[in-house]
Enzyme design. Structure first.
Site, PDB file in Angstrom:
ATOM      1  CD  GLU A  81      -2.869  -1.146   2.376  1.00 44.35           C
ATOM      2  OE1 GLU A  81      -4.059  -1.419   2.148  1.00 44.35           O
ATOM      3  OE2 GLU A  81      -2.425  -0.879   3.509  1.00 44.35           O
TER       4      GLU A  81
HETATM    5  C1  ACM Z   1      -1.924  -5.498   4.019  1.00 45.36           C
HETATM    6  O1  ACM Z   1      -2.971  -6.021   4.393  1.00 45.36           O
HETATM    7  N1  ACM Z   1      -1.882  -4.203   3.783  1.00 45.36           N
HETATM    8  C2  ACM Z   1      -0.740  -6.270   3.784  1.00 45.36           C
END
Ligand code: ACM
Length: 667
Positions: A288
């Site tokens: 992310e």
């Molecule tokens: C995640 O769930 N951002 C690895």
């Protein structure tokens, strides 16, 4: 051979003594009888790891009921360091555990404890070995800090179900939870003062090692780094100051991949961390990444152009390559979330697939080893059956799987309830042969395992009762407990859309106090299916459950009205009563009553107007009210899970009335 009766464990006839066996061993034959065991000999297994495990085993066994002068468990082991297999033979006259290495002894001792009955250890022959070598639990300790004791409880429980990797998510936007001597601002300015000292880290790593569990720490970079950048703003892509995050979205603070200072920090910091974490694997996150910080920086954009890096993905790949070089220098193997996948990474890199099975196939297809986490997210609040059906599949590059416990809505008080007992079903998926997949057997054994977890000190049951009692105050907790069996917390990410949460929001409402899965509601759903199929006994039991939910309303109402934290539940409680009443009407062959005003055949749920009126009364903002009442099934972040089975019952009764009417007309 003594006289015995062999059950090859097929699910139809699971002997009582096998009802706590989880994960199910690779091969099990249960025999007649049992052997009281009170001692163990380790003369043929001198390994200190095994010896300490035997001491803990005898302590736990002695608490089950002191049988004086029981038999001796004879333990034999070799020196194989990583082999977890073992053989267990218990007859009515002897008990033997043999393993190629000490880890097999640890795993086998857990099986012995699961076979313990009031008459002794159930006679059995077991040959066991894991299906996967990576069977993990990831725990986030950043969104809400988890004190050392809470971590140790998870390690105890993990060992019980033969899990072997504790993935410790130690840094994120909301805090960095490890003490650094080289970069002390990390704990003073990168956390709210809640972090593990180096002494605590060492103790926990040793505690895990003693239980046959490797600790893989994660230092998430270059995104999810607000806390690191709060401590050292000069590492950020855009000028600071960067605040420690109090909420959780994909935030914009990100490291500056163009600056050598960043890599110096990473190398020195990780170098220090490798003195605390001896495991060969080091998790660098990489998920992310918000590219806005890179896009907004002319300097970073110029750097990207100069180095032929295209967009966010190109810059991220450049950062990961430099990170990977550092990790190799530190003699570690890099693990990262699936966003890191890029051909520039060395083929030793391990990719943790969280966004989908496709990500895993892509990684293994390109020659990387992979761990499956997609489908094993405990924070999604799905059932044990859902996770149990998820399978990493076969392939030499698939190391195994890892469940993830993200703790945006979890605190040390309810973390055990959020992980256990569902995690045991995942442990079975990762340890037992792929052919072990009978869901009803799993649930039967999950009950046995759950009781053994409580015995071990895991707080999934006790915290539920404590939290419910706190809500009920001076009242009896029973009516609240009955109501709660009809409810489950909302699934997936629905909580993030219903209220404005921060790290300071107390997690003390009904939704926080009940388990992700109501085993009572599950049993009810099964009974309804059987009742529809014509089973009169199931019909009778389902009726008494519905009566209990319906009649509970009178008792629970004063409790809900007495505590401001519970008054929000009144509309939902009313809904549960009405659903139960609708189910009883259907059982009485009167499903017509369910015709709602809009002509759709639905149980009499609270209408949008009533819902809005009730919520406004409690001072909710208009937008919140609109959102919550648009889907009244998700009132107060809870789902009345008895609704779907009752709907089936109503549909079935309506259909049989209709066919009776048409027969009558025809006749
Ligand atoms: C995640 O769930 N951002 C690895």
């Amino acid at each position: 051979m003594p006289l015995f009766f062999v059950f090859i464990l097929c699910i139809a006839a699971l002997p009582a003594a096998a009802q706590s066996l989880m994960p199910m061993p690779a091969q099990t034959s249960m025999h007649e009888g049992a052997l009281p065991v009170t001692r163990a000999s380790t003369a043929d297994c001198a390994d200190p790891l095994a010896q300490r495990a035997v001491e803990r085993f005898l302590t736990r066994l002695s608490k089950r009921g002191p049988t004086p002068n029981g038999a001796e468990l004879h333990i034999r082991c070799g020196a194989a360091a990583e082999d977890e297999s073992y053989t267990l033979r218990v007859t009515t006259s002897s008990a033997r555990l043999a393993a190629p290495g000490p880890l097999g002894v640890l795993r086998g001792l857990e099986t012995v404890l699961q076979l313990a009955t009031e008459k002794g250890i159930a006679a059995a022959t077991i040959e066991d070995r894991p299906r996967y070598r990576w069977r993990g639990l990831m725990l986030d300790v950043c969104r809400h800090f988890m004190p050392a004791e809470a971590v140790k409880r998870q390690l105890d429980a993990m060992a019980m179900v033969k899990l072997n990797v504790f993935h410790w998510h130690l840094s994120d936007d909301q805090g960095i939870r490890v003490e650094s001597k080289l970069y002390p601002r990390l704990q003073t300015h990168g956390s709210d003062g809640k972090f593990y000292t180096q002494a605590q880290i060492r103790e926990i790593v040793q505690y895990a090692r003693d239980r046959g569990i490797r600790v893989v720490p994660e230092f998430d970079m270059p995104g999810h780094t607000s806390a690191i950048l709060a401590a050292y703003p000069s590492l950020a892509a855009t000028p600071g100051p960067v605040p420690i995050a109090k909420t959780w979205t994909i935030l914009s603070p990100v490291m500056d991949p163009t600056r050598d200072e960043v890599y110096t920090f990473v190398e020195r910091f990780l170098g220090e961390m490798t003195t605390l974490f001896p495991d060969r694997y080091l998790h660098m996150g990489g998920d992310e990444v918000n590219g806005s910080g890179w896009a907004r920086s002319p300097k970073i954009q110029a750097f990207a152009k100069e180095n032929g890096l295209s967009g966010k993905a190109g810059i991220h790949a450049y950062f990961n390559k430099r990170l990977s070089d550092i990790i190799i220098k530190l003699n570690r193997i890099m693990v990262g979330w699936d966003e890191i996948l890029h051909p520039d990474l060395p083929d030793t890199t391990v990719v943790q697939s969280w966004r989908g099975v496709k990500a895993m196939e892509k990684a293994t297809g390109q020659g990387y080893r992979s761990i499956l986490s997609n489908g094993f997210y405990l924070d999604h609040m799905k059932s044990a059956a859902y996770h149990y059906a998820n399978d990493p599949g076969d392939g030499e590059r698939i190391l195994g799987g890892e469940a993830c416990m993200w703790v945006e809505y979890v605190t040390a008080e309810n973390v055990d309830m959020r992980i256990w007992p569902r995690m045991a079903a995942i442990a079975e998926r990762l340890w037992s042969p792929a052919s072990v997949r009978d869901v009803e057997s799993m649930y039967t054994r999950l009950r046995g395992v759950s009781a053994q977890l409580t015995e071990l000190g895991i707080q999934h049951e006790t915290s539920r009762m404590k939290m419910l009692q706190r809500l009920a105050g001076k009242h009896s907790v029973k009516p609240l407990e009955v109501l709660s069996t009809a409810l489950e917390p909302v699934k997936m990410y629905a909580r993030s859309t219903s209220r404005a949460y921060t790290t300071a929001t107390p997690m003390n409402r009904l939704v926080d106090s009940i388990p992700p899965e109501s085993l009572t509601a599950r049993q009810f759903a099964n009974l309804i299916n059987e009742a529809i199929g014509g089973n009169a006994g199931a019909r009778l039991t389902a009726r008494s459950m519905l009566e209990q939910w319906r009649d509970n309303h009178k008792a629970v109402l004063p409790i809900l009205q007495s505590n401001p934290l519970l008054t929000e539940i009144v509309p939902l409680a009313t809904m549960v009563r009405d659903i139960a009443a609708a189910g009883l009407d259907a059982l009485d062959g009167k499903p017509a009553k369910l015709m709602a005003g809009d002509g759709k055949r639905v149980p009499p749920l609270v209408t949008q107007r009533t819902c809005a009126a009730i919520l406004m009364q409690y001072g909710r903002r208009r937008t919140t009210v609109r959102r919550q009442c648009a889907e009244p099934r998700y009132l107060e972040e809870l789902v009345p899970v008895i609704l779907e089975p009752v709907r089936r019952l109503v549909d079935s009764a309506t259909a049989s009335n209709a066919s009776r009417d048409s027969r009558r007309r025809a006749g």
